[in-house]
Design a protein around this motif. Structure first.
Motif, PDB file in Angstrom:
ATOM      1  N   PHE A 236     -48.712 -24.808 -97.142  1.00 27.21           N
ATOM      2  CA  PHE A 236     -48.342 -23.521 -96.547  1.00 27.21           C
ATOM      3  C   PHE A 236     -49.559 -22.619 -96.381  1.00 27.21           C
ATOM      4  CE2 PHE A 236     -46.552 -19.138 -97.080  1.00 27.21           C
ATOM      5  CZ  PHE A 236     -45.929 -19.077 -95.839  1.00 27.21           C
TER       6      PHE A 236
ATOM      7  N   GLY B 139     -43.714 -18.322 -99.720  1.00 25.30           N
ATOM      8  CA  GLY B 139     -43.521 -17.544 -98.504  1.00 25.30           C
ATOM      9  C   GLY B 139     -42.837 -16.223 -98.691  1.00 25.30           C
ATOM     10  N   SER B 140     -42.345 -15.952 -99.897  1.00 25.70           N
ATOM     11  CA  SER B 140     -41.595 -14.710-100.106  1.00 25.70           C
ATOM     12  C   SER B 140     -42.483 -13.541-100.504  1.00 25.70           C
ATOM     13  CB  SER B 140     -40.529 -14.914-101.183  1.00 25.70           C
ATOM     14  OG  SER B 140     -41.131 -15.225-102.428  1.00 25.70           O
TER      15      SER B 140
ATOM     16  N   TYR C 272     -37.137 -17.326 -98.139  1.00 27.25           N
ATOM     17  CA  TYR C 272     -38.478 -17.412 -97.560  1.00 27.25           C
ATOM     18  C   TYR C 272     -39.362 -18.455 -98.240  1.00 27.25           C
ATOM     19  CZ  TYR C 272     -37.886 -13.966 -93.981  1.00 27.25           C
ATOM     20  OH  TYR C 272     -37.469 -13.344 -92.825  1.00 27.25           O
ATOM     21  N   ASP C 273     -39.107 -18.753 -99.494  1.00 24.70           N
ATOM     22  CA  ASP C 273     -39.844 -19.854-100.109  1.00 24.70           C
ATOM     23  C   ASP C 273     -39.350 -21.192 -99.562  1.00 24.70           C
ATOM     24  OD1 ASP C 273     -41.685 -18.447-101.738  1.00 24.70           O
ATOM     25  OD2 ASP C 273     -40.064 -17.958-103.123  1.00 24.70           O
TER      26      ASP C 273
ATOM     27  N   VAL D 230     -42.181 -25.091 -93.331  1.00 19.17           N
ATOM     28  CA  VAL D 230     -43.451 -25.002 -92.595  1.00 19.17           C
ATOM     29  C   VAL D 230     -44.392 -26.127 -93.033  1.00 19.17           C
ATOM     30  CG1 VAL D 230     -45.568 -23.626 -92.309  1.00 19.17           C
ATOM     31  CG2 VAL D 230     -43.317 -22.533 -92.105  1.00 19.17           C
TER      32      VAL D 230
ATOM     33  N   ALA E 205     -41.003 -21.526 -96.255  1.00 21.62           N
ATOM     34  CA  ALA E 205     -42.408 -21.934 -96.407  1.00 21.62           C
ATOM     35  C   ALA E 205     -42.521 -23.443 -96.606  1.00 21.62           C
ATOM     36  CB  ALA E 205     -43.035 -21.193 -97.581  1.00 21.62           C
TER      37      ALA E 205
ATOM     38  N   LEU F  34     -51.044 -21.240 -92.763  1.00 25.00           N
ATOM     39  CA  LEU F  34     -51.266 -19.832 -92.430  1.00 25.00           C
ATOM     40  C   LEU F  34     -52.710 -19.586 -92.027  1.00 25.00           C
ATOM     41  CD1 LEU F  34     -49.262 -17.720 -95.051  1.00 25.00           C
ATOM     42  CD2 LEU F  34     -48.786 -17.998 -92.631  1.00 25.00           C
TER      43      LEU F  34
ATOM     44  N   THR G  78     -44.559 -15.292 -93.044  1.00 29.62           N
ATOM     45  CA  THR G  78     -43.838 -16.565 -93.127  1.00 29.62           C
ATOM     46  C   THR G  78     -42.985 -16.776 -91.888  1.00 29.62           C
ATOM     47  OG1 THR G  78     -43.784 -16.418 -95.542  1.00 29.62           O
ATOM     48  CG2 THR G  78     -42.208 -17.906 -94.514  1.00 29.62           C
TER      49      THR G  78
ATOM     50  N   SER H 294     -45.210 -10.204 -97.137  1.00 31.70           N
ATOM     51  CA  SER H 294     -45.509 -11.606 -96.807  1.00 31.70           C
ATOM     52  C   SER H 294     -44.432 -12.246 -95.951  1.00 31.70           C
ATOM     53  CB  SER H 294     -45.660 -12.424 -98.096  1.00 31.70           C
ATOM     54  OG  SER H 294     -46.601 -11.868 -98.977  1.00 31.70           O
ATOM     55  N   LYS H 295     -43.201 -11.767 -96.053  1.00 33.87           N
ATOM     56  CA  LYS H 295     -42.099 -12.406 -95.334  1.00 33.87           C
ATOM     57  C   LYS H 295     -42.304 -12.397 -93.829  1.00 33.87           C
ATOM     58  CE  LYS H 295     -38.543 -11.817 -98.894  1.00 33.87           C
ATOM     59  NZ  LYS H 295     -39.438 -11.471-100.007  1.00 33.87           N
TER      60      LYS H 295
END
Length: 477
Positions: free
Chosen positions: A201, A252-253, A186-187, A193, A190, A205, A95, A91-92
């Motif tokens: 998020f 997002g991680s 990454y969270d 974002v 997110a 996406l 993101t 997933s990273k």
């Protein structure tokens, strides 16, 4: 081809697209990367690894070479190219792509501090004000599992709430000076974002990444795309289990759910072919490692058969996945499995697919998982037997040591209690061995279940042996 050691889920090794026999001959002859040869290789891999289910996709430039599924899911349905899979830390890269679309839009600045662009981000450490967006994506921010409250982050029900849990945290290093793999990076990205993009998020996406690429069966929420339960291997037997809730926050991680067909579109885009979501400059930035570590924006690197690949793997607690692209040849690969164990076979399968793309005959993954778990099972049985024997012979043991000083008797009990000590610090020890990644008791009952059970059996056996021996010394008959 290795023998299976214990009965596994029905349907393992079932190939859903073509017959196996002619293709197997093609694999042995090194005929190259054709759909038939891929199916043959995966059929053999499924049989040797004993995985419950797996899906793969191989792309070349702007074409899908082959997308297929093998085995079955927890509902007993055949796995296909359209079976939803959790891809964990793969997933990273998604993101990072979401961030880069906003960079191209002028709404996020890669080399400006996160705190200026996300005012709600605050930490107890003043150095956090220096962390840039690029450092988040390169995992060089200084954030670490060991210096933030990971338990609180996993309990958060929104990305805004997630960010608020970081207020008491500190950094493990100055931003930009050290690489440390940490999901918080990454969270946090997110959440940035969400704020910069004006959408949740998941919706961002969907609109800016999944939608334009035609990834209609992809999401970051199992409310939108529902995968079947995954599996854990426990002494060779695959047991269906729900995923741990701490990793289902749509972050997002590791929150993306997708399938092999959709991953084909993603890989094509990542090789610079097909529909592009960002400028060529931004795509190149995503694929460029930092000066601190050979990792950049959701992609690491590896060398296979002399060729350099961009790679990222993902491990939840009931699913494994890995993706790779070759910038030089234009090939892309993704392998996803609905089971986890002490040994991850998806990377080995990926290695075989890469070998086939290079005209080499692939090595079929062996039965490492089964061997590891057989050894652990035998250790557990031996520990239980020794514990029972130690208890039964405790009075004889006490009579032999009658009249000895208490400290000497205590020293003789220490070996029996070593497994108890090891069990007491088990999560901390595993966390240390995983470079200070936080590992909890709950997590250790998933992928590491056979090791955990074996250690518990050994600890109980040791405690029983020590207790009965001590009781026999104190109260001899």
């Amino acid at each position: 081809m290795k023998r299976k050691l214990i009965g596994l889920v029905a349907g393992i090794g079932l190939v859903t697209s073509v017959s196996v026999a002619p293709a197997a001959q093609a694999v042995r002859a090194g005929a190259g990367l054709t759909p038939a040869a891929i199916d043959a290789y995966l059929a053999e891999s499924m049989e040797s690894t004993g995985l419950p289910g797996m899906s793969i996709v191989v792309t070349h430039k702007d074409k899908v070479v082959h997308a297929a599924g093998y085995g079955r899911d927890s509902d007993g349905e055949p796995v296909t190219a359209h079976t939803p899979m959790r891809v964990a830390s793969v997933s990273k890269s998604f993101t990072a792509m979401a961030v880069m679309t906003l960079v191209d839009d002028g709404k996020i600045a890669l080399d400006e501090p996160v705190a200026r662009q996300l005012p709600e981000f605050r930490m107890a450490d003043p150095r956090a004000a220096q962390i840039t967006v690029r450092q988040l994506l390169n995992q060089t921010s200084g954030l670490s599992d060991s210096t933030v409250d990971i338990g609180a982050t996993e309990a958060a029900t929104s990305l805004a709430g997630y960010v608020s849990t970081l207020r008491t945290g500190r950094l493990a290093a100055d931003p930009g000076t050290r690489w440390a793999y940490c999901n918080v990076n990454y969270d946090l990205a997110a959440r940035l974002v969400e704020v910069a993009g004006g959408l949740s998020f998941g919706d961002y996406l969907k609109q800016r990444v999944f939608g334009p690429l035609g990834m209609t069966h992809s999401a970051v929420s199992d409310q939108a795309v529902k995968p079947a339960a995954g599996f854990n291997s426990i002494y060779g037997a695959w047991v269906s289990r729900p995923e741990l809730p701490g990793f289902l926050n749509g972050g997002g991680s590791g929150g993306v759910i997708t399938d092999a067909a959709d991953m084909g579109s993603w890989l094509i885009s990542q090789t610079g072919s097909g529909r592009q979501l960002v400028t060529a400059k931004s795509l190149q930035a995503m694929h460029t490692p930092s000066k601190v570590r050979d990792y950049g924006m959701g992609w690491g690197s590896d060398t296979m058969g002399g060729a350099k690949l961009l790679v990222h793997s993902g491990n939840l607690f009931t699913y494994n996945a890995v993706e790779a692209v070759s910038p030089d040849t234009g090939y892309g690969f993704a392998v996803m499995a609905n089971g986890t164990a002490l040994h991850d076979d998806t990377y080995n399968v990926l290695t075989g697919l890469v070998a086939m793309s290079q005209g080499r005959t692939p090595d079929v993954p062996g039965g490492d998982r089964q061997l590891f778990e057989l050894v652990l099972g035998l250790i557990a049985l031996a520990a239980a037997a020794l514990g029972a024997l130690g208890a039964l012979r405790s009075r004889r043991w006490a009579r032999r040591r009658a009249g000895r000083p208490g400290w000497r008797i205590g020293l003789r009990l220490v070996p029996s209690l070593l497994p108890v000590l090891l069990l007491a610090c088990y999560p901390q020890l595993i966390s240390f061995l995983m470079n200070d990644r936080t590992v909890t008791w709950a997590q250790l009952t998933y992928f590491a279940a056979p090791m955990t059970i074996t250690l518990v059996v050994a600890a109980v056996a040791g405690a029983v042996t020590a207790a009965t021996r001590l009781l026999s010394v104190v109260s001899p008959r």
